[in-house]
Enzyme design. Structure first.
Site, PDB file in Angstrom:
ATOM      1  N   HIS A 200       0.853  -1.189   0.000  1.00  0.00           N
ATOM      2  CA  HIS A 200       0.000   0.000   0.000  1.00  0.00           C
ATOM      3  C   HIS A 200       0.884   1.233   0.000  1.00  0.00           C
ATOM      4  O   HIS A 200       1.953   1.229   0.592  1.00  0.00           O
ATOM      5  CB  HIS A 200      -0.870   0.041   1.264  1.00  0.00           C
ATOM      6  CG  HIS A 200      -1.805  -1.105   1.383  1.00  0.00           C
ATOM      7  ND1 HIS A 200      -3.044  -1.114   0.803  1.00  0.00           N
ATOM      8  CD2 HIS A 200      -1.688  -2.294   2.022  1.00  0.00           C
ATOM      9  CE1 HIS A 200      -3.648  -2.250   1.082  1.00  0.00           C
ATOM     10  NE2 HIS A 200      -2.848  -2.981   1.824  1.00  0.00           N
TER      11      HIS A 200
ATOM     12  N   LYS B  23      15.402  -2.693  -1.802  1.00  0.00           N
ATOM     13  CA  LYS B  23      15.904  -2.139  -3.064  1.00  0.00           C
ATOM     14  C   LYS B  23      16.754  -3.198  -3.760  1.00  0.00           C
ATOM     15  O   LYS B  23      17.207  -4.164  -3.146  1.00  0.00           O
ATOM     16  CB  LYS B  23      16.678  -0.848  -2.837  1.00  0.00           C
ATOM     17  CG  LYS B  23      17.831  -0.937  -1.884  1.00  0.00           C
ATOM     18  CD  LYS B  23      18.420   0.440  -1.626  1.00  0.00           C
ATOM     19  CE  LYS B  23      19.532   0.339  -0.597  1.00  0.00           C
ATOM     20  NZ  LYS B  23      20.096   1.619  -0.263  1.00  0.00           N
TER      21      LYS B  23
END
Length: 135
Positions: free
Chosen positions: A75, A123
């Site tokens: 979200h 990442k």
């Protein structure tokens, strides 16, 4: 043996693309598995969780230990409507992902990288890297 054959049949029925010589423990999933692709000679441990909204692609010769989470959806906290978004997770060839690691949306783990147990990967990871803790 029969359990393994049935399990692979069920995963294929759910839409998973499975390579050759794949060994898979118990997988839990949300949003189906229609965007999941698993390469050749991959070992996936037990209690692995795949949230497949953005897709999960696992290359050849990978080892995914128990309790790993692939979260290809999340979200946006700045969105007042709290809408869900999906971004593909890519695990390239020869990657090791240790026990309890969490892989977040949009991450690519490049060839030969090693993700140590309980690490959080938010990442992308370079080839042959070793990730410990949060990245």
């Amino acid at each position: 043996m029969l359990r393994d054959v049935f399990h692979k049949f069920y995963l294929r029925f759910q839409g998973v693309v499975l390579g050759e010589n794949v060994k898979i423990g118990k997988i839990r999933f949300k949003n189906g598995l229609r965007k999941t692709k698993i390469g050749n000679r991959v070992v996936i441990g037990n209690n692995v969780f795949i949230r497949d909204l953005g897709g999960v692609v696992i290359g050849d010769d990978c080892y995914i230990d128990d309790n790993v989470m692939f979260l290809s959806a999340s979200h946006d906290p700045s969105d007042e409507a709290w809408r869900i978004f999906g971004k593909e997770i890519v695990v390239e060839d020869g990657v090791y992902i240790g026990w309890g690691a969490i892989i977040l949306p949009g991450v690519t783990i490049s060839k030969g990288a090693r993700i140590e147990p309980k690490s959080i990967v938010r990442k992308s990871v370079l080839s042959e890297s070793v990730i410990v803790g949060e990245h």
